[in-house]
Every structure is written in C-alpha cells, then in structure tokens.
Design a protein around this motif. Sequence first.
Motif, PDB file in Angstrom:
ATOM      1  N   THR A   1       0.810  -1.217   0.000  1.00 59.14           N
ATOM      2  CA  THR A   1       0.000   0.000   0.000  1.00 59.14           C
ATOM      3  C   THR A   1       0.843   1.267   0.000  1.00 59.14           C
ATOM      4  OG1 THR A   1      -1.719  -1.213   1.186  1.00 59.14           O
ATOM      5  CG2 THR A   1      -1.895   1.183   1.182  1.00 59.14           C
ATOM      6  N   HIS A   2       1.830   1.339   0.872  1.00 59.44           N
ATOM      7  CA  HIS A   2       2.626   2.566   0.990  1.00 59.44           C
ATOM      8  C   HIS A   2       3.468   2.820  -0.250  1.00 59.44           C
ATOM      9  CE1 HIS A   2       1.490   1.997   5.194  1.00 59.44           C
ATOM     10  NE2 HIS A   2       1.579   3.318   5.250  1.00 59.44           N
ATOM     11  N   ILE A   3       4.106   1.780  -0.746  1.00 59.94           N
ATOM     12  CA  ILE A   3       4.933   1.940  -1.951  1.00 59.94           C
ATOM     13  C   ILE A   3       4.055   2.377  -3.116  1.00 59.94           C
ATOM     14  CG2 ILE A   3       6.478   0.797  -3.580  1.00 59.94           C
ATOM     15  CD1 ILE A   3       7.628   1.173  -0.711  1.00 59.94           C
ATOM     16  N   TRP A   4       2.888   1.781  -3.253  1.00 66.34           N
ATOM     17  CA  TRP A   4       1.941   2.147  -4.306  1.00 66.34           C
ATOM     18  C   TRP A   4       1.557   3.616  -4.187  1.00 66.34           C
ATOM     19  CZ3 TRP A   4      -3.896   1.027  -3.920  1.00 66.34           C
ATOM     20  CH2 TRP A   4      -4.543   1.350  -5.103  1.00 66.34           C
ATOM     21  N   HIS A   5       1.197   4.042  -2.985  1.00 70.90           N
ATOM     22  CA  HIS A   5       0.808   5.434  -2.741  1.00 70.90           C
ATOM     23  C   HIS A   5       1.957   6.388  -3.080  1.00 70.90           C
ATOM     24  CE1 HIS A   5      -0.734   9.018  -0.836  1.00 70.90           C
ATOM     25  NE2 HIS A   5       0.166   8.967   0.130  1.00 70.90           N
ATOM     26  N   TRP A   6       3.141   6.080  -2.596  1.00 68.86           N
ATOM     27  CA  TRP A   6       4.290   6.961  -2.842  1.00 68.86           C
ATOM     28  C   TRP A   6       4.636   7.024  -4.326  1.00 68.86           C
ATOM     29  CZ3 TRP A   6       7.391   4.174   1.499  1.00 68.86           C
ATOM     30  CH2 TRP A   6       6.914   4.589   2.743  1.00 68.86           C
ATOM     31  N   TRP A   7       4.570   5.893  -5.011  1.00 69.99           N
ATOM     32  CA  TRP A   7       4.950   5.844  -6.426  1.00 69.99           C
ATOM     33  C   TRP A   7       3.911   6.563  -7.293  1.00 69.99           C
ATOM     34  CZ3 TRP A   7       3.027   2.216 -10.372  1.00 69.99           C
ATOM     35  CH2 TRP A   7       3.704   2.346 -11.587  1.00 69.99           C
ATOM     36  N   VAL A   8       2.641   6.210  -7.141  1.00 71.56           N
ATOM     37  CA  VAL A   8       1.592   6.789  -7.982  1.00 71.56           C
ATOM     38  C   VAL A   8       1.479   8.296  -7.771  1.00 71.56           C
ATOM     39  CG1 VAL A   8      -0.915   6.859  -8.333  1.00 71.56           C
ATOM     40  CG2 VAL A   8       0.267   4.674  -8.234  1.00 71.56           C
ATOM     41  N   ASN A   9       1.621   8.735  -6.535  1.00 75.08           N
ATOM     42  CA  ASN A   9       1.460  10.156  -6.222  1.00 75.08           C
ATOM     43  C   ASN A   9       2.781  10.917  -6.240  1.00 75.08           C
ATOM     44  OD1 ASN A   9      -1.490  10.353  -5.674  1.00 75.08           O
ATOM     45  ND2 ASN A   9      -0.937   8.681  -4.309  1.00 75.08           N
ATOM     46  N   GLN A  10       3.846  10.261  -6.643  1.00 73.38           N
ATOM     47  CA  GLN A  10       5.175  10.854  -6.784  1.00 73.38           C
ATOM     48  C   GLN A  10       5.569  11.668  -5.553  1.00 73.38           C
ATOM     49  OE1 GLN A  10       4.974  12.970 -10.523  1.00 73.38           O
ATOM     50  NE2 GLN A  10       4.839  11.086 -11.692  1.00 73.38           N
ATOM     51  N   ILE A  11       5.470  11.042  -4.401  1.00 77.40           N
ATOM     52  CA  ILE A  11       5.820  11.715  -3.158  1.00 77.40           C
ATOM     53  C   ILE A  11       7.334  11.665  -3.004  1.00 77.40           C
ATOM     54  CG2 ILE A  11       5.561  11.673  -0.653  1.00 77.40           C
ATOM     55  CD1 ILE A  11       2.716  10.569  -1.163  1.00 77.40           C
TER      56      ILE A  11
ATOM     57  N   VAL B   1      -7.913   7.473   3.330  1.00 79.46           N
ATOM     58  CA  VAL B   1      -8.555   8.710   2.878  1.00 79.46           C
ATOM     59  C   VAL B   1      -9.731   9.045   3.784  1.00 79.46           C
ATOM     60  CG1 VAL B   1      -9.914   9.758   1.027  1.00 79.46           C
ATOM     61  CG2 VAL B   1      -7.804   8.540   0.477  1.00 79.46           C
ATOM     62  N   ARG B   2     -10.578   8.072   4.041  1.00 79.25           N
ATOM     63  CA  ARG B   2     -11.782   8.305   4.853  1.00 79.25           C
ATOM     64  C   ARG B   2     -11.457   8.804   6.256  1.00 79.25           C
ATOM     65  NH1 ARG B   2     -17.216   6.669   4.462  1.00 79.25           N
ATOM     66  NH2 ARG B   2     -18.219   6.642   6.485  1.00 79.25           N
ATOM     67  N   HIS B   3     -10.329   8.335   6.803  1.00 81.75           N
ATOM     68  CA  HIS B   3      -9.936   8.714   8.161  1.00 81.75           C
ATOM     69  C   HIS B   3      -8.953   9.889   8.195  1.00 81.75           C
ATOM     70  CE1 HIS B   3     -11.751   4.780   8.866  1.00 81.75           C
ATOM     71  NE2 HIS B   3     -12.082   5.295  10.038  1.00 81.75           N
ATOM     72  N   GLY B   4      -8.789  10.542   7.059  1.00 79.03           N
ATOM     73  CA  GLY B   4      -7.970  11.746   7.006  1.00 79.03           C
ATOM     74  C   GLY B   4      -6.476  11.531   7.139  1.00 79.03           C
ATOM     75  N   ARG B   5      -6.022  10.308   6.926  1.00 80.85           N
ATOM     76  CA  ARG B   5      -4.590  10.011   7.050  1.00 80.85           C
ATOM     77  C   ARG B   5      -3.809  10.419   5.812  1.00 80.85           C
ATOM     78  NH1 ARG B   5      -3.439   5.744  10.608  1.00 80.85           N
ATOM     79  NH2 ARG B   5      -1.301   6.402  10.308  1.00 80.85           N
ATOM     80  N   ILE B   6      -4.467  10.366   4.639  1.00 80.93           N
ATOM     81  CA  ILE B   6      -3.850  10.812   3.394  1.00 80.93           C
ATOM     82  C   ILE B   6      -4.898  11.574   2.587  1.00 80.93           C
ATOM     83  CG2 ILE B   6      -2.149   8.945   3.265  1.00 80.93           C
ATOM     84  CD1 ILE B   6      -3.932   7.597   1.161  1.00 80.93           C
ATOM     85  N   ASP B   7      -4.428  12.381   1.654  1.00 76.65           N
ATOM     86  CA  ASP B   7      -5.314  13.122   0.762  1.00 76.65           C
ATOM     87  C   ASP B   7      -4.892  12.812  -0.666  1.00 76.65           C
ATOM     88  OD1 ASP B   7      -7.036  14.868  -0.501  1.00 76.65           O
ATOM     89  OD2 ASP B   7      -5.870  16.649   0.014  1.00 76.65           O
ATOM     90  N   LEU B   8      -5.769  12.202  -1.411  1.00 75.35           N
ATOM     91  CA  LEU B   8      -5.456  11.854  -2.795  1.00 75.35           C
ATOM     92  C   LEU B   8      -5.966  12.911  -3.770  1.00 75.35           C
ATOM     93  CD1 LEU B   8      -6.219   8.021  -2.833  1.00 75.35           C
ATOM     94  CD2 LEU B   8      -4.025   9.178  -2.540  1.00 75.35           C
ATOM     95  N   GLY B   9      -6.683  13.902  -3.246  1.00 76.69           N
ATOM     96  CA  GLY B   9      -7.201  14.947  -4.111  1.00 76.69           C
ATOM     97  C   GLY B   9      -8.365  14.496  -4.972  1.00 76.69           C
ATOM     98  N   MET B  10      -9.040  13.411  -4.560  1.00 76.54           N
ATOM     99  CA  MET B  10     -10.196  12.904  -5.289  1.00 76.54           C
ATOM    100  C   MET B  10     -11.097  12.157  -4.340  1.00 76.54           C
ATOM    101  SD  MET B  10      -8.616   9.543  -7.170  1.00 76.54           S
ATOM    102  CE  MET B  10      -7.048  10.218  -7.624  1.00 76.54           C
ATOM    103  N   THR B  11     -12.330  11.938  -4.750  1.00 75.17           N
ATOM    104  CA  THR B  11     -13.275  11.187  -3.953  1.00 75.17           C
ATOM    105  C   THR B  11     -13.062   9.700  -4.187  1.00 75.17           C
ATOM    106  OG1 THR B  11     -14.862  12.976  -4.185  1.00 75.17           O
ATOM    107  CG2 THR B  11     -15.731  10.844  -3.500  1.00 75.17           C
ATOM    108  N   ILE B  12     -13.143   8.940  -3.122  1.00 71.44           N
ATOM    109  CA  ILE B  12     -13.024   7.487  -3.249  1.00 71.44           C
ATOM    110  C   ILE B  12     -14.344   6.859  -2.857  1.00 71.44           C
ATOM    111  CG2 ILE B  12     -11.910   5.455  -2.339  1.00 71.44           C
ATOM    112  CD1 ILE B  12      -9.351   6.794  -2.466  1.00 71.44           C
TER     113      ILE B  12
END
Length: 59
Positions: free
Chosen positions: A6-16, A48-59
């Motif tokens: 999950t974390h690697i996916w999030h970091w890679w897709v969102n270019q963090i 996203v629902r718990h405010g831990r990350i913001d993807l800038g879109m609705t899930i």
Amino acid sequence: MIVLDTHIWHWWVNQISGKLSASTITLIEEADAVGVSAISCFEMAWLVRHGRIDLGMTI
C-alpha cells in the motif's frame, strides 16, 4: 511482475518525493507488470476516509 504494498503504491503513484529511491522507481517502472492487492485498495480508501492521506479525489 511486481506487486506493490500500500505505501509503496501510494508513494509511487502520487510521486511523493523522498520516499522511494531512484533505483526503486526504476525497478517499478521497468517491470513487465505492476500490481497491487485488493486489500491495498481497501487500505487506501480507509486512509482517505480517516484523514490520514489526501489523494485529491473522492473514493
């Protein structure tokens, strides 16, 4: 095929920046296929629902 957690996916897709090394990014981008597990989709939605990350879109 590379399966990302999950974390690697999030970091890679969102270019963090600063989270993945250049060699890791290269490995992912040069893989024949990149996958994530179904639970990673759930975890992203939960974060996203718990405010831990913001993807800038609705899930």
